[in-house]
Design an enzyme around this catalytic site. Structure first.
Site, PDB file in Angstrom:
ATOM      1  N   LYS A 267      22.897  30.737  37.988  1.00  0.00           N
ATOM      2  CA  LYS A 267      23.724  29.543  37.772  1.00  0.00           C
ATOM      3  C   LYS A 267      23.284  28.398  38.676  1.00  0.00           C
ATOM      4  CE  LYS A 267      27.814  31.223  38.772  1.00  0.00           C
ATOM      5  NZ  LYS A 267      27.542  32.657  39.034  1.00  0.00           N
TER       6      LYS A 267
ATOM      7  N   ARG B 170      36.972  30.905  39.024  1.00  0.00           N
ATOM      8  CA  ARG B 170      36.598  32.315  38.986  1.00  0.00           C
ATOM      9  C   ARG B 170      37.758  33.176  38.509  1.00  0.00           C
ATOM     10  NH1 ARG B 170      32.339  31.802  42.935  1.00  0.00           N
ATOM     11  NH2 ARG B 170      31.206  33.690  43.390  1.00  0.00           N
TER      12      ARG B 170
ATOM     13  N   ARG C 118      16.845  36.757  46.643  1.00  0.00           N
ATOM     14  CA  ARG C 118      17.234  35.343  46.635  1.00  0.00           C
ATOM     15  C   ARG C 118      17.203  34.749  48.041  1.00  0.00           C
ATOM     16  NH1 ARG C 118      22.606  33.393  43.640  1.00  0.00           N
ATOM     17  NH2 ARG C 118      23.627  34.893  44.989  1.00  0.00           N
TER      18      ARG C 118
ATOM     19  N   ARG D 209      21.245  35.081  52.014  1.00  0.00           N
ATOM     20  CA  ARG D 209      22.692  35.105  52.196  1.00  0.00           C
ATOM     21  C   ARG D 209      23.131  36.497  52.613  1.00  0.00           C
ATOM     22  NH1 ARG D 209      25.256  32.423  46.905  1.00  0.00           N
ATOM     23  NH2 ARG D 209      26.768  34.042  47.391  1.00  0.00           N
TER      24      ARG D 209
ATOM     25  N   ARG E 143      30.376  42.098  44.831  1.00  0.00           N
ATOM     26  CA  ARG E 143      30.626  40.794  44.208  1.00  0.00           C
ATOM     27  C   ARG E 143      30.580  40.912  42.690  1.00  0.00           C
ATOM     28  NH1 ARG E 143      26.130  37.783  46.126  1.00  0.00           N
ATOM     29  NH2 ARG E 143      26.985  35.858  45.328  1.00  0.00           N
TER      30      ARG E 143
HETATM   31  P1  AMP Z   1      28.945  32.018  45.338  1.00  0.00           P
HETATM   32  O1  AMP Z   1      27.964  31.238  46.132  1.00  0.00           O
HETATM   33  O2  AMP Z   1      29.503  31.243  44.175  1.00  0.00           O
HETATM   34  O3  AMP Z   1      28.437  33.378  44.947  1.00  0.00           O
HETATM   35  O4  AMP Z   1      30.218  32.276  46.295  1.00  0.00           O
HETATM   36  C1  AMP Z   1      30.088  33.029  47.497  1.00  0.00           C
HETATM   37  C2  AMP Z   1      31.443  33.533  47.949  1.00  0.00           C
HETATM   38  O5  AMP Z   1      32.331  32.417  48.173  1.00  0.00           O
HETATM   39  C3  AMP Z   1      32.180  34.384  46.934  1.00  0.00           C
HETATM   40  O6  AMP Z   1      31.775  35.746  46.988  1.00  0.00           O
HETATM   41  C4  AMP Z   1      33.636  34.189  47.360  1.00  0.00           C
HETATM   42  O7  AMP Z   1      33.932  34.928  48.528  1.00  0.00           O
HETATM   43  C5  AMP Z   1      33.648  32.730  47.764  1.00  0.00           C
HETATM   44  N1  AMP Z   1      33.979  31.857  46.596  1.00  0.00           N
HETATM   45  C6  AMP Z   1      33.175  30.925  45.999  1.00  0.00           C
HETATM   46  N2  AMP Z   1      33.792  30.329  44.966  1.00  0.00           N
HETATM   47  C7  AMP Z   1      35.019  30.903  44.883  1.00  0.00           C
HETATM   48  C8  AMP Z   1      36.129  30.732  43.998  1.00  0.00           C
HETATM   49  N3  AMP Z   1      36.087  29.848  42.977  1.00  0.00           N
HETATM   50  N4  AMP Z   1      37.228  31.485  44.222  1.00  0.00           N
HETATM   51  C9  AMP Z   1      37.295  32.365  45.234  1.00  0.00           C
HETATM   52  N5  AMP Z   1      36.278  32.590  46.086  1.00  0.00           N
HETATM   53  C10 AMP Z   1      35.148  31.872  45.927  1.00  0.00           C
END
Ligand code: AMP
Length: 225
Positions: A13, A88, A123, A156, A167
């Site tokens: 994404k 989400r 990544r 990360r 996740r």
């Molecule tokens: P991402 O980079 O989108 O994979 O987000 C990394 C982490 O941030 C996720 O595993 C969640 O812990 C937190 N996070 C990001 N976006 C959200 C969201 N919309 N709702 C809840 N937690 C989020």
């Protein structure tokens, strides 16, 4: 152009978001990137969010909803925006609708689980910008360095295999209902309803980009009913 990208972690994404935002000249609102910046600056939000992020769980809806609503009010979102990693959950999607924040497209990316985990594993990210790379599928020009700034790339913490699996599980837990919510909105016939686009995200970033642009540009020639 206002759009939401949906899809599991590791599906690409962030990479596609970069292509789309450059093409349409709109900002990318990535809640994960915003949270990682807050964590790296040690802000109260960052300290709170880190507890959830480290384990691969979700940050509570109320925190994330405020963050996004405030971000969308900023002037650079006037001509549109791309939401990456938000919503989400169904309550997050409902909060957007309650705030009368509508979008033109929902773009959902799909990919097999094994490939998702492989993508998460290699990544690399440039933390200040959120630009992502992959050691095999999308390597930086200089190993370990961001193409634009030359600064260091990092893995990360939550891309390590065990957390990546968690996740993915968390995604699956919420994805069905969220996708159902947006498919219903898209099929509602309301004038402000978004269009729903599903992309099979196997292939190179450039191949997937072509599919995405074909779907988004089709809007110009497909009459609205
Ligand atoms: P991402 O980079 O989108 O994979 O987000 C990394 C982490 O941030 C996720 O595993 C969640 O812990 C937190 N996070 C990001 N976006 C959200 C969201 N919309 N709702 C809840 N937690 C989020």
């Amino acid at each position: 152009m206002r759009l939401i990208l949906l899809g599991p972690p590791g599906v690409g994404k962030g990479t596609q978001a970069g292509f789309i935002t450059r093409h349409y000249g709109i900002p990318q609102i990535s809640t994960g990137d915003m949270l990682r910046v807050a964590v790296s600056h040690g802000t109260p939000l960052g300290r709170e969010a880190k507890r959830y992020m480290d384990s691969g769980g979700l940050v509570p809806d109320d925190i994330i909803i405020e963050l996004v609503k405030n971000r969308i009010r900023e002037p650079d979102c006037g001509a549109g925006f791309l939401l990456d990693g938000f919503p989400r959950t169904v309550p997050q999607a409902e909060a957007l609708a309650a705030a009368r924040i509508e979008v033109d497209f929902i773009v959902e990316f799909r990919l097999d689980e094994d490939e998702l985990l492989a993508r998460s594993e290699g990544r690399l990210v440039h933390l200040p910008s959120g630009r992502t790379y992959h050691v095999l599928f999308n390597p930086p020009r200089v190993p370990g360095k961001d193409d634009v700034t030359g600064e260091d790339l990092v893995q990360r913490a939550d891309d390590r295999m065990e957390t990546a699996r968690k996740r993915l599980e968390v995604y699956r837990l919420h994805a069905g209902a969220l996708i159902g919510y947006y498919l219903a909105r898209a099929g509602s016939g309301e004038p402000a309803a978004p269009r729903y686009v599903r992309i099979a995200a196997a292939g190179s970033p450039a191949e997937i980009r072509e599919q995405v642009f074909a779907a988004l540009d089709a809007r110009a020639v497909v009459p609205m009913d």
